[in-house]
Design an enzyme around this catalytic site. Sequence first.
Site, PDB file in Angstrom:
ATOM      1  N   TYR A 134       0.853  -1.189   0.000  1.00 26.01           N
ATOM      2  CA  TYR A 134       0.000   0.000   0.000  1.00 26.01           C
ATOM      3  C   TYR A 134       0.887   1.236   0.000  1.00 26.01           C
ATOM      4  O   TYR A 134       1.582   1.520   0.975  1.00 26.01           O
ATOM      5  CB  TYR A 134      -0.916  -0.032   1.219  1.00 26.01           C
ATOM      6  CG  TYR A 134      -1.920   1.092   1.324  1.00 26.01           C
ATOM      7  CD1 TYR A 134      -2.220   1.935   0.252  1.00 26.01           C
ATOM      8  CD2 TYR A 134      -2.594   1.324   2.526  1.00 26.01           C
ATOM      9  CE1 TYR A 134      -3.155   2.948   0.363  1.00 26.01           C
ATOM     10  CE2 TYR A 134      -3.537   2.328   2.652  1.00 26.01           C
ATOM     11  CZ  TYR A 134      -3.807   3.135   1.574  1.00 26.01           C
ATOM     12  OH  TYR A 134      -4.741   4.152   1.704  1.00 26.01           O
ATOM     13  N   LYS A 162      -1.727  -1.543  -3.783  1.00 29.68           N
ATOM     14  CA  LYS A 162      -2.747  -0.488  -3.773  1.00 29.68           C
ATOM     15  C   LYS A 162      -1.989   0.818  -3.932  1.00 29.68           C
ATOM     16  O   LYS A 162      -1.237   1.223  -3.048  1.00 29.68           O
ATOM     17  CB  LYS A 162      -3.544  -0.518  -2.464  1.00 29.68           C
ATOM     18  CG  LYS A 162      -4.551   0.608  -2.332  1.00 29.68           C
ATOM     19  CD  LYS A 162      -5.230   0.591  -0.963  1.00 29.68           C
ATOM     20  CE  LYS A 162      -6.176   1.768  -0.792  1.00 29.68           C
ATOM     21  NZ  LYS A 162      -6.776   1.817   0.571  1.00 29.68           N
TER      22      LYS A 162
END
Length: 296
Positions: A134, A162
């Site tokens: 992320y 992400k």
Amino acid sequence: MNFGRLITAMVTPFNETGQIDYEKTEKLVEYLLANGTEAIVVNGTTGESPTLTHEEKLQLIQYVVKVVNKRVPIIAGTGSNNTYASLELTKQVESFGVDAIMLVCPYYNKPSQRGIYEHFKTIAEATKLPIMLYNIPGRTGVNMLPETIIELAKINNIVCVKEASGNLDAMTKIIRETPSNFSLYSGDDSLTLPILAIGGAGVVSVASHIIGKEMQQMIFQFLSGNVVDAAYQHQDLLPLMQSLFIAPNPTPVKAALNYVGIDTGSVRLPLVPLTETEEKVLKEELYKVKQTYNVG
């Protein structure tokens, strides 16, 4: 590895005294599954993970796994800026039956790219669970460069990222130079369609709490070749997506859920409820989308 096109980063429902409300959590999970969610991130930033105690995190993750009962993948947020604390939490949730973990780029420490690489590598080597990286420099204070992500993608159980840097050029490089079984997900609702257009897998979404079916329809239109219709739908949904970040996440989306009849309570300090002005803007955008798509 692909967890579907639309992943919801789930809020954590609280009761009137600010404690996790498990009855509300179950209702929220069922609502999300009925409205387009293909996987759930639990204990992410949208779930107010910075304000949850270690014990609360364990209880929440275990509870959501039980409620979902393998109907969709569960991705547990176990990342922090403490490598060994993240590793410990990861090992603890392994036995709960989660399908993957999400690890945020270490915040505040401002590690070098080498430090970032070693952080993720150390955790990856200690678990068999698939890992979603992320990257969100706006919150962490450090940007994980494409070259670092490309190198991390060579580790077998690091399967996707992400990406919330907002940099489409960087994302294109990541998609082009990582293995075909490595996926890139948008970390910004408003970039869902552009990221699909450059070869991304989908989105880890906040707005899907409110417009999950509509986002699924937009994604389907694009993947079916109806790019003009997908673009029109993106244009319709964008103002609401933006209004859901009119204040620090997840304050607006929790307010929006309450407006449409899904009670998730308020937020914990240091977050505070919306102002009257912010509420007015959010309600106006919800009304516009409701008129078009009958949301809520």
